[in-house]
Scaffold this active site. Sequence first.
Site, PDB file in Angstrom:
ATOM      1  N   GLU A 156       0.785  -1.231   0.000  1.00 29.10           N
ATOM      2  CA  GLU A 156       0.000   0.000   0.000  1.00 29.10           C
ATOM      3  C   GLU A 156       0.818   1.284   0.000  1.00 29.10           C
ATOM      4  O   GLU A 156       0.342   2.323  -0.438  1.00 29.10           O
ATOM      5  CB  GLU A 156      -0.935   0.005   1.221  1.00 29.10           C
ATOM      6  CG  GLU A 156      -1.985  -1.075   1.214  1.00 29.10           C
ATOM      7  CD  GLU A 156      -2.914  -0.943   0.014  1.00 29.10           C
ATOM      8  OE1 GLU A 156      -3.577   0.105  -0.112  1.00 29.10           O
ATOM      9  OE2 GLU A 156      -2.944  -1.880  -0.799  1.00 29.10           O
ATOM     10  N   SER A 189     -42.118 -14.281  50.451  1.00 27.14           N
ATOM     11  CA  SER A 189     -41.583 -14.015  51.787  1.00 27.14           C
ATOM     12  C   SER A 189     -40.269 -13.251  51.785  1.00 27.14           C
ATOM     13  O   SER A 189     -39.814 -12.825  52.854  1.00 27.14           O
ATOM     14  CB  SER A 189     -41.399 -15.334  52.542  1.00 27.14           C
ATOM     15  OG  SER A 189     -42.653 -15.867  52.891  1.00 27.14           O
TER      16      SER A 189
END
Length: 738
Positions: free
Chosen positions: A115, A388
């Site tokens: 690149e 409970s």
Amino acid sequence: MSTRQFWSQINSVSSSITRMLRRCDRPCYRQVWFWTSVSVTATISGSIFASYYLINRIDQSLPDRSALKVVSRAETLTIKAVDGSILQQQGEATRERLRLEEIPESLQQAFIASEDRRFANHHGIDPQGIVRAAVKNVRSQSVIQGGSTITQQLARILFLTQDRTIWRKLKEVRLAQKLEQELTKNEILERYLNLVYLGSGAYGVADAAWVYFSKPVYQLTLGETAMLAGLAPAPSLYSPIQNPTLAIHRRNLVLQRMYEDQLITATARQAASTETLNLNSSFPKRLQVESPYFTSYILKELPKYVSPELLMQGGLLVETTLNPTWQEAAEAAVNKTLQNQGRRQKFNQGALVAIDPRNGEIQVMVGGKDFSKNQFNRATQAQRQPGSTFKSFVYAAAIATGKSPNNSYLDAPFIVDGYEPQNYARTFRGSMTIRDALSRSINVIAVKVLIDTGFQPIINTAQNLGIKSPLQPTYSLALGAHETNLLELTNAYGSFATQGLHIEAHGIRRILDRQGNVVWSNNSQHQRVLDTTTAGIMTWMLRHVVESGTGRPAQLKNRPVAGKTGTSDESRDLWFIGYIPQIVTGVWLGNDNNQPTSGASSSAAVTWREFMEQAVEGMPIEKFPERPKLEGRVGSIKAEPIKPKSIQHGSISPPTNQQSSPTSPNVRLSSPSPRRSRPQPSSASPPRRQPRRVQSNPAPSTKTPQTSPPPSNTSPPATSQPSWRERLRPGSSSTDDN
């Protein structure tokens, strides 16, 4: 370019022309030179001025200097766990961001050779590379090379679109120059290799290595390295999955360039050029989601902390509180219970939440059995009756008014304003202390304590501790008939663990923008919601629940545990909420359609223990504070006793030789009550079910208006009158709690 530089160039041009004029001897040429110099000066000056204007205009449209060091794309949202691992990403991003030293040198060299061969020498743009690419493209009569440097490509990835316009290209060039000024070459290369798109959903070299070869980057061969580097110019064109022949040709071209740049030997080039592709494709890691119930909860929480504009802008990094190791243990514990007890006891869903009560951080969240099949979060969205487990708030309020855990109440048949609570085992035990009543989860005594304490003190206590769901002043409040969710219930128990200090449960530590700036951080502080003495007594009582009461299955070796079981009507909901000083954990088991189960809260307690045994490995053993002194206590809140319209007491018959025992006494009522049928199970419904009424006759209070009319006979009837029996029928509802 600065103003000083601009005028300096103008003066330089003018001086050069003046010197030329002085050297001209012939008068006939002086006029020519004069007008020529004027034209040249005007042209150059105009060009410089135009460039100066254009550069300034471009600069105004670019990110400022502080924004140039970003490491993610604007579209990316990243959610991380406490250990830095990625839980989820949205947008274009790499799942695994590598440091440059973690990327093999051969892979770095392959991308540079492919690149940007002069990457180390240019300052953002490479004129030689542009000319070389143009010449080769003309010779081949096609575009075979691009002139963009790696720095230009990074600028485009981070800040620009893919539009093919001159304006975008000018901004790209200017951005590349700015990036070179702010970042080192290594920083530019590292960002590029982590962000470049390489096709098939792979962003960055780590994702690409996984997508194409199912391996980490350090295991790539030279040929595989060259193939990945060859994808960058046109990932779809050179994809080895779609075009293997072109991919091999492109790979070999990259290898040739590496050889020409003396990065590899001729032998290595030849060997790599003959490699087969050996593809082993996998699903992109960036699309995987870890702990999906938790991450979906985080995504819903984000708008509370950041503006819609910031969310739209993107690029956010969310640092959460989740502990991945504990999360894995919690999921295993819930799945084990569902596979084993769930099949036998007829429940198919479960949820688990674990919070650090010292800072409110949610460290575990299991919202159900399978997120892929059902995204409903049973830890945060399911409103269920706590049974409970709610009694802890009733007793906490009573203790806060000054009551002692040694105060005694009679466990015997009892009807108040037409409401008759029933114990889980349908038996009565006679006189017992508040502590023992909580340990054995006695419903009758919980209602009597509620009457002595008052609706509002209990509701206020529960809400201060962390219950956010609506609570109504009804007698069934004592038995947990009003719905809540697992997260807030667990968070409320955490206030007991911190000796009465409450901090809001949360799952996010910090939110950072693309530049790494903190845009929000959690700075929640504890608030005193219960006096220390009451909280200490409650922990002492809840420890007794685990040591010798209904919570025995939750015991941990050599560690003190406090907690409470809970079971709603017909065992539709099975709960256990328990804590040690460092962790508070809540477990719920049941069915989404609210069908009854044949299980008990012990299954939830066992699940709690399965998880906690893994979580506490290597954790120091901390003890709870000693129980506060009971003598001379003064209440921190004021009781508001309820004044019922009618109360009917029954009695317990002496045991007979064959039909009763001390643990199962006979019950003698003045007039026998008819057999009551349990409520019919509700029909199948979606996870967010409608609230279910447990009590038919809510009780009046001196401070709270009645929610339903009381019985017409406001005075207690004589026990011998049959009307008392008749009045039982419409008002005798109960819950199954333990």
